[in-house]
Design a protein around this motif. Structure first.
Motif, PDB file in Angstrom:
ATOM      1  N   ASP A 139       0.826  -1.199   0.000  1.00 36.82           N
ATOM      2  CA  ASP A 139       0.000   0.000   0.000  1.00 36.82           C
ATOM      3  C   ASP A 139       0.866   1.256   0.000  1.00 36.82           C
ATOM      4  OD1 ASP A 139       0.795   0.565   2.601  1.00 36.82           O
ATOM      5  OD2 ASP A 139      -1.179   0.302   3.488  1.00 36.82           O
ATOM      6  N   ASP A 157      -1.073   5.842  -5.649  1.00 39.71           N
ATOM      7  CA  ASP A 157      -2.316   6.558  -5.913  1.00 39.71           C
ATOM      8  C   ASP A 157      -3.546   5.670  -5.816  1.00 39.71           C
ATOM      9  OD1 ASP A 157      -1.724   5.010  -8.087  1.00 39.71           O
ATOM     10  OD2 ASP A 157      -2.045   6.574  -9.589  1.00 39.71           O
ATOM     11  N   ALA A 158      -3.407   4.452  -5.309  1.00 40.33           N
ATOM     12  CA  ALA A 158      -4.537   3.527  -5.223  1.00 40.33           C
ATOM     13  C   ALA A 158      -5.251   3.677  -3.883  1.00 40.33           C
ATOM     14  CB  ALA A 158      -4.056   2.083  -5.395  1.00 40.33           C
ATOM     15  N   ASP A 159      -6.594   3.680  -3.908  1.00 37.59           N
ATOM     16  CA  ASP A 159      -7.333   3.714  -2.653  1.00 37.59           C
ATOM     17  C   ASP A 159      -7.545   2.286  -2.153  1.00 37.59           C
ATOM     18  OD1 ASP A 159      -9.484   2.604  -4.071  1.00 37.59           O
ATOM     19  OD2 ASP A 159     -10.512   4.526  -4.299  1.00 37.59           O
ATOM     20  N   ASP A 160      -8.161   2.160  -0.991  1.00 41.26           N
ATOM     21  CA  ASP A 160      -8.295   0.847  -0.353  1.00 41.26           C
ATOM     22  C   ASP A 160      -9.048  -0.148  -1.235  1.00 41.26           C
ATOM     23  OD1 ASP A 160      -6.966   1.957   1.728  1.00 41.26           O
ATOM     24  OD2 ASP A 160      -8.597   1.828   3.181  1.00 41.26           O
ATOM     25  N   ASP A 211      -9.354  -0.202  -4.453  1.00 45.06           N
ATOM     26  CA  ASP A 211      -8.529  -0.577  -5.602  1.00 45.06           C
ATOM     27  C   ASP A 211      -7.469  -1.607  -5.208  1.00 45.06           C
ATOM     28  OD1 ASP A 211      -9.892   1.144  -7.286  1.00 45.06           O
ATOM     29  OD2 ASP A 211      -8.518   2.811  -6.942  1.00 45.06           O
ATOM     30  N   ASP A 235      -2.191  -0.963   7.692  1.00 46.05           N
ATOM     31  CA  ASP A 235      -3.568  -0.512   7.917  1.00 46.05           C
ATOM     32  C   ASP A 235      -4.417  -1.712   8.310  1.00 46.05           C
ATOM     33  OD1 ASP A 235      -6.217   0.327   7.750  1.00 46.05           O
ATOM     34  OD2 ASP A 235      -5.918   1.510   5.936  1.00 46.05           O
TER      35      ASP A 235
END
Length: 241
Positions: free
Chosen positions: A90, A112-115, A117, A133
């Motif tokens: 992440d 640049d990836a969210d959770d 994704d 996380d």
């Protein structure tokens, strides 16, 4: 109604301070599954190895009876990697991603990836999601994941190598994009080199994906030390037989 929880020492960092003990009790409604109970304590199921109810190994979908004693172990180390599986890191683990690539470990990373994704990519690409996380590790759609322990790249790398003992192939991947490195003649890349580099070095490699050029430069000794320590760790942790 209550349950008695006995967490392994390695799981106590996920617990609220008041519960960081060898044994404690929690309220129980008599219906929730073991997996729900564990995650309600703040422990991702990815971090639990064998779980037992009154000494009997069981799965997360089982609902314990009121008063049961729940023992939670950490996964065995080294933990077997699914065949051919790589890693996906992440946004907070960029330096670790570069270290793993230095060692030739298949490591995907994007800042640049969210959770959502990340979870989808881990599932689609069959990659183990490495993160710090806990909430991300508790997502139901996650295919496989692991919590990375440690606050610096050195400690984080040591933890991942100790936990998974992945096969290493140092100097074979691009630290920038994860592509494969191949040796190239100096003349093929000379126009991309500074004069001092052209003068001092003769051996070069180039990424087949992004074209970045590599050589064993002034920072090589530091990276050599990283590689040597990693090979030692994995050599000691790799399963035999």
């Amino acid at each position: 109604m209550e349950l008695v929880i006995r967490p392994a020492l390695g799981l106590r960092l996920f617990l609220a301070p008041r519960r960081r003990h060898a044994q404690f009790e929690v309220p129980y409604d008599g219906a929730a599954s073991l997996g729900h109970v564990v995650q309600s304590l703040g422990i991702p199921l990815t971090e639990v190895g064998v779980a037992t109810i009154d000494g009997v190994p069981t799965g997360p979908s089982v609902s314990p009876h009121p008063g049961a004693v729940i023992e939670l172990a950490t996964p065995p180390r080294p933990q077997k990697l699914p065949h051919g599986a790589g890693f996906l890191l992440d946004v907070g683990l960029g330096t670790l991603a570069r270290r793993l690539r230095l060692l030739g470990v298949d490591t995907a990373y994007g800042n640049d990836a969210d959770d959502a994704d990340l979870v989808e990519r881990a599932r689609n690409d069959r990659r183990i999601l490495l993160t710090q996380d806990r909430g991300l590790l508790m997502r139901r759609a996650l295919w496989a994941g692991a919590y990375v322990r440690g606050q610096g790249a050195d400690a984080q790398l040591a933890d991942v190598l100790d936990r998974f003992a992945p096969p290493l192939a140092p100097w074979t991947r691009c630290s920038a994009c994860n592509g494969a490195l191949v040796g190239v003649p100096k003349d093929d890349v000379a126009n991309r080199l500074e004069p001092g580099t052209r003068l001092r070095y003769e051996q070069f490699a180039r990424c087949v994906s992004c074209g970045r050029v590599y050589w064993h430069g002034a920072h090589g000794r530091r990276l050599d030390a990283v590689v040597a320590a990693a090979l030692k760790t994995v050599g000691e942790r790799a399963p035999t037989g």
